[in-house]
Design a protein around this motif. Structure first.
Motif, PDB file in Angstrom:
ATOM      1  N   ARG A   1      40.648 -30.546 -48.871  1.00 55.37           N
ATOM      2  CA  ARG A   1      40.068 -31.967 -48.288  1.00 55.37           C
ATOM      3  C   ARG A   1      38.908 -31.228 -47.010  1.00 55.37           C
ATOM      4  NH1 ARG A   1      41.132 -35.064 -51.433  1.00 55.37           N
ATOM      5  NH2 ARG A   1      43.590 -35.041 -52.416  1.00 55.37           N
ATOM      6  N   GLY A   2      38.118 -32.461 -46.863  1.00 55.20           N
ATOM      7  CA  GLY A   2      36.792 -31.940 -46.210  1.00 55.20           C
ATOM      8  C   GLY A   2      37.147 -31.062 -45.265  1.00 55.20           C
ATOM      9  N   ILE A   3      37.000 -29.939 -46.032  1.00 52.72           N
ATOM     10  CA  ILE A   3      36.719 -27.953 -45.675  1.00 52.72           C
ATOM     11  C   ILE A   3      35.124 -28.207 -45.489  1.00 52.72           C
ATOM     12  CG2 ILE A   3      36.801 -26.932 -48.172  1.00 52.72           C
ATOM     13  CD1 ILE A   3      38.050 -24.507 -46.489  1.00 52.72           C
ATOM     14  N   LEU A   4      34.573 -28.952 -46.705  1.00 53.75           N
ATOM     15  CA  LEU A   4      33.085 -28.003 -46.964  1.00 53.75           C
ATOM     16  C   LEU A   4      32.239 -29.348 -45.698  1.00 53.75           C
ATOM     17  CD1 LEU A   4      32.304 -28.164 -50.539  1.00 53.75           C
ATOM     18  CD2 LEU A   4      33.221 -25.785 -48.986  1.00 53.75           C
ATOM     19  N   LYS A   5      32.770 -30.458 -45.063  1.00 52.11           N
ATOM     20  CA  LYS A   5      32.149 -30.699 -44.011  1.00 52.11           C
ATOM     21  C   LYS A   5      32.087 -30.862 -42.307  1.00 52.11           C
ATOM     22  CE  LYS A   5      28.924 -34.307 -47.355  1.00 52.11           C
ATOM     23  NZ  LYS A   5      29.033 -35.532 -46.986  1.00 52.11           N
ATOM     24  N   SER A   6      33.705 -30.781 -42.429  1.00 48.80           N
ATOM     25  CA  SER A   6      33.719 -31.039 -41.146  1.00 48.80           C
ATOM     26  C   SER A   6      34.271 -29.711 -40.779  1.00 48.80           C
ATOM     27  CB  SER A   6      35.438 -31.072 -41.468  1.00 48.80           C
ATOM     28  OG  SER A   6      35.930 -30.659 -40.440  1.00 48.80           O
ATOM     29  N   LYS A   7      33.124 -29.547 -39.121  1.00 49.42           N
ATOM     30  CA  LYS A   7      33.360 -27.944 -38.539  1.00 49.42           C
ATOM     31  C   LYS A   7      33.645 -27.961 -37.414  1.00 49.42           C
ATOM     32  CE  LYS A   7      28.029 -28.612 -38.807  1.00 49.42           C
ATOM     33  NZ  LYS A   7      26.646 -28.812 -37.672  1.00 49.42           N
ATOM     34  N   LYS A   8      34.969 -29.413 -37.294  1.00 49.44           N
ATOM     35  CA  LYS A   8      35.613 -28.339 -36.616  1.00 49.44           C
ATOM     36  C   LYS A   8      37.387 -28.769 -37.076  1.00 49.44           C
ATOM     37  CE  LYS A   8      34.418 -30.739 -33.071  1.00 49.44           C
ATOM     38  NZ  LYS A   8      34.049 -32.499 -32.150  1.00 49.44           N
ATOM     39  N   GLY A   9      37.601 -28.340 -38.432  1.00 45.66           N
ATOM     40  CA  GLY A   9      38.615 -28.376 -39.740  1.00 45.66           C
ATOM     41  C   GLY A   9      39.762 -26.687 -39.482  1.00 45.66           C
ATOM     42  N   LYS A  10      40.551 -27.616 -39.921  1.00 42.31           N
ATOM     43  CA  LYS A  10      41.636 -25.936 -40.086  1.00 42.31           C
ATOM     44  C   LYS A  10      41.392 -24.670 -40.282  1.00 42.31           C
ATOM     45  CE  LYS A  10      45.636 -26.621 -39.902  1.00 42.31           C
ATOM     46  NZ  LYS A  10      47.380 -27.544 -40.549  1.00 42.31           N
ATOM     47  N   PHE A  11      39.933 -24.772 -41.460  1.00 41.19           N
ATOM     48  CA  PHE A  11      39.819 -24.354 -41.957  1.00 41.19           C
ATOM     49  C   PHE A  11      38.104 -23.704 -42.000  1.00 41.19           C
ATOM     50  CE2 PHE A  11      44.398 -25.319 -44.382  1.00 41.19           C
ATOM     51  CZ  PHE A  11      44.245 -24.186 -43.962  1.00 41.19           C
ATOM     52  N   LYS A  12      37.787 -22.264 -42.814  1.00 35.27           N
ATOM     53  CA  LYS A  12      36.668 -22.411 -43.226  1.00 35.27           C
ATOM     54  C   LYS A  12      36.626 -21.533 -44.268  1.00 35.27           C
ATOM     55  CE  LYS A  12      35.144 -23.214 -38.337  1.00 35.27           C
ATOM     56  NZ  LYS A  12      34.551 -23.458 -38.089  1.00 35.27           N
ATOM     57  N   ALA A  13      35.002 -22.387 -44.688  1.00 32.61           N
ATOM     58  CA  ALA A  13      34.952 -22.052 -46.516  1.00 32.61           C
ATOM     59  C   ALA A  13      35.113 -20.653 -46.352  1.00 32.61           C
ATOM     60  CB  ALA A  13      33.834 -22.832 -46.862  1.00 32.61           C
ATOM     61  N   SER A  14      34.443 -19.802 -45.712  1.00 29.98           N
ATOM     62  CA  SER A  14      34.579 -18.577 -45.700  1.00 29.98           C
ATOM     63  C   SER A  14      35.495 -17.711 -46.145  1.00 29.98           C
ATOM     64  CB  SER A  14      33.717 -18.259 -44.536  1.00 29.98           C
ATOM     65  OG  SER A  14      34.039 -18.147 -43.479  1.00 29.98           O
ATOM     66  N   LEU A  15      37.185 -17.940 -45.292  1.00 32.24           N
ATOM     67  CA  LEU A  15      37.979 -17.598 -45.888  1.00 32.24           C
ATOM     68  C   LEU A  15      38.363 -17.616 -47.504  1.00 32.24           C
ATOM     69  CD1 LEU A  15      40.403 -19.442 -43.540  1.00 32.24           C
ATOM     70  CD2 LEU A  15      40.163 -17.204 -43.788  1.00 32.24           C
ATOM     71  N   PHE A  16      38.172 -18.478 -48.029  1.00 31.34           N
ATOM     72  CA  PHE A  16      38.049 -18.612 -49.801  1.00 31.34           C
ATOM     73  C   PHE A  16      37.397 -17.661 -50.741  1.00 31.34           C
ATOM     74  CE2 PHE A  16      40.122 -21.904 -47.258  1.00 31.34           C
ATOM     75  CZ  PHE A  16      41.167 -21.870 -47.477  1.00 31.34           C
ATOM     76  N   GLN A  17      36.337 -16.905 -49.752  1.00 27.82           N
ATOM     77  CA  GLN A  17      35.693 -15.970 -51.002  1.00 27.82           C
ATOM     78  C   GLN A  17      36.336 -15.181 -52.422  1.00 27.82           C
ATOM     79  OE1 GLN A  17      32.009 -13.753 -48.899  1.00 27.82           O
ATOM     80  NE2 GLN A  17      33.486 -14.522 -47.142  1.00 27.82           N
ATOM     81  N   LEU A  18      35.507 -15.075 -53.446  1.00 25.72           N
ATOM     82  CA  LEU A  18      36.433 -14.550 -54.334  1.00 25.72           C
ATOM     83  C   LEU A  18      37.042 -13.398 -53.761  1.00 25.72           C
ATOM     84  CD1 LEU A  18      34.027 -15.062 -57.674  1.00 25.72           C
ATOM     85  CD2 LEU A  18      36.203 -16.118 -56.753  1.00 25.72           C
ATOM     86  N   LEU A  19      38.641 -13.265 -54.402  1.00 26.78           N
ATOM     87  CA  LEU A  19      38.979 -11.857 -53.956  1.00 26.78           C
ATOM     88  C   LEU A  19      39.733 -11.558 -52.571  1.00 26.78           C
ATOM     89  CD1 LEU A  19      37.793  -9.761 -57.052  1.00 26.78           C
ATOM     90  CD2 LEU A  19      40.016 -11.681 -57.263  1.00 26.78           C
ATOM     91  N   THR A  20      39.031 -12.934 -51.563  1.00 26.03           N
ATOM     92  CA  THR A  20      39.759 -12.318 -50.545  1.00 26.03           C
ATOM     93  C   THR A  20      41.215 -12.717 -50.024  1.00 26.03           C
ATOM     94  OG1 THR A  20      37.524 -13.273 -49.696  1.00 26.03           O
ATOM     95  CG2 THR A  20      39.642 -13.656 -48.086  1.00 26.03           C
ATOM     96  N   GLN A  21      41.694 -11.258 -49.480  1.00 27.10           N
ATOM     97  CA  GLN A  21      43.084 -11.127 -49.127  1.00 27.10           C
ATOM     98  C   GLN A  21      43.150 -12.252 -48.049  1.00 27.10           C
ATOM     99  OE1 GLN A  21      44.568  -7.041 -49.766  1.00 27.10           O
ATOM    100  NE2 GLN A  21      42.779  -6.596 -50.462  1.00 27.10           N
ATOM    101  N   LEU A  22      44.283 -13.355 -47.857  1.00 25.45           N
ATOM    102  CA  LEU A  22      44.875 -13.637 -47.062  1.00 25.45           C
ATOM    103  C   LEU A  22      46.432 -13.972 -46.757  1.00 25.45           C
ATOM    104  CD1 LEU A  22      42.830 -17.147 -48.268  1.00 25.45           C
ATOM    105  CD2 LEU A  22      42.444 -15.368 -45.988  1.00 25.45           C
ATOM    106  N   GLU A  23      46.407 -13.944 -45.403  1.00 26.01           N
ATOM    107  CA  GLU A  23      48.469 -14.523 -45.381  1.00 26.01           C
ATOM    108  C   GLU A  23      48.444 -15.980 -45.193  1.00 26.01           C
ATOM    109  OE1 GLU A  23      52.168 -13.634 -42.196  1.00 26.01           O
ATOM    110  OE2 GLU A  23      50.282 -12.325 -42.478  1.00 26.01           O
ATOM    111  N   VAL A  24      49.173 -16.704 -46.214  1.00 26.68           N
ATOM    112  CA  VAL A  24      48.952 -18.563 -46.145  1.00 26.68           C
ATOM    113  C   VAL A  24      50.514 -18.851 -45.712  1.00 26.68           C
ATOM    114  CG1 VAL A  24      46.891 -18.220 -47.167  1.00 26.68           C
ATOM    115  CG2 VAL A  24      49.306 -18.700 -48.339  1.00 26.68           C
ATOM    116  N   VAL A  25      50.918 -20.008 -45.039  1.00 33.87           N
ATOM    117  CA  VAL A  25      51.673 -20.688 -44.906  1.00 33.87           C
ATOM    118  C   VAL A  25      51.232 -21.921 -46.170  1.00 33.87           C
ATOM    119  CG1 VAL A  25      53.456 -22.014 -43.306  1.00 33.87           C
ATOM    120  CG2 VAL A  25      52.651 -19.445 -42.634  1.00 33.87           C
TER     121      VAL A  25
END
Length: 239
Positions: A37-61
């Motif tokens: 929620r709010g990831i596309l507008k918040s500049k101070k949020g926990k996540f950046k939208a660039s983290l979720f590019q297609l086939l990106t390999q992440l470590e998540v909790v």
């Protein structure tokens, strides 16, 4: 349940003005879908939208309810930084195509470590190599092993391949039996790896025909599988 797992992003769909619905294939829990929620507008949020590019390999909790509903992502960081996968035009077109195939083909909310490792190895290979014109063909063929319908090559010298049964045979028994150039290529790809597959010579027509055969094979063996919309873009790029 709180889960710490590796994940590969299959899709990221904008929802409303600022939200993102992310579908990922995780090592610990199979396919999961997260609402960010709010990831596309918040500049101070926990996540950046660039983290979720297609086939990106992440470590998540993540908090997984395992009820088939949208899950909650608590933390995410890039596990492996690609060198060229999202910046090279040819590779980014292939990434769109592969992500769509994976989204259509993988349905299970259960772990499959062997498949996850195959995806990681394949994506890392694609990222690091320049000769990639045949990569998606071998990827699709090898992927069938983890989906349960790998072609039986025990009689690969026979002239027909039965797409419906996944076997080579000596006579034509139904409308899904293929012969000729596609069968010759199938034999070559079955004995290749990603390095040697780039030595298989294909022109525009033969590459398109072989890819269409593989996609038909998927349609016959995966309920609800659809030919990827990004196929047209991929064909245009590689032609």
């Amino acid at each position: 349940m709180l889960v710490n797992t590796e994940a590969i992003i299959l899709s990221a769909l904008k929802y409303g003005e600022a939200d993102l619905i992310v579908r990922a294939y995780t090592l610990e829990s199979g396919v999961k879908t997260y609402m960010l929620r709010g990831i596309l507008k918040s500049k101070k949020g926990k996540f950046k939208a660039s983290l979720f590019q297609l086939l990106t390999q992440l470590e998540v909790v993540a908090s997984h309810k395992d009820k088939g509903t949208l899950e909650y992502l608590k933390e995410a960081k890039v596990l492996h930084t690609y060198q060229s996968l999202h910046t090279n035009v040819l590779k980014s077109s292939m990434v769109m195509f592969l992500a769509e195939v994976l989204k259509n083909a993988i349905k299970e909310e259960e772990p499959n470590p062997a498949l996850f490792q195959y995806l990681k190895f394949s994506l890392n290979w694609l990222d690091l190599h320049d000769s990639i014109a045949n990569f998606h063909l071998l990827f699709l063929l090898k992927f069938t092993r983890y989906l349960g319908f790998q072609p039986d090559d025990s009689q690969a010298d026979l002239p027909f391949f039965n797409l419906l049964d996944g076997v080579f045979q000596d006579i034509n028994t139904n409308e899904y039996c293929v012969e000729g150039a596609n069968v010759v290529l199938l034999r070559q790809f079955l004995s290749a790896d990603f390095d040697t597959s780039q030595n298989i010579k294909l022109n525009q027509h033969s590459r398109t025909a072989f890819l269409n055969m593989l996609l038909l094979y998927y349609e016959l063996h995966i309920e609800g599988f659809r030919k990827p919309k990004s196929l047209a873009v991929l064909n245009e790029i590689f032609n």
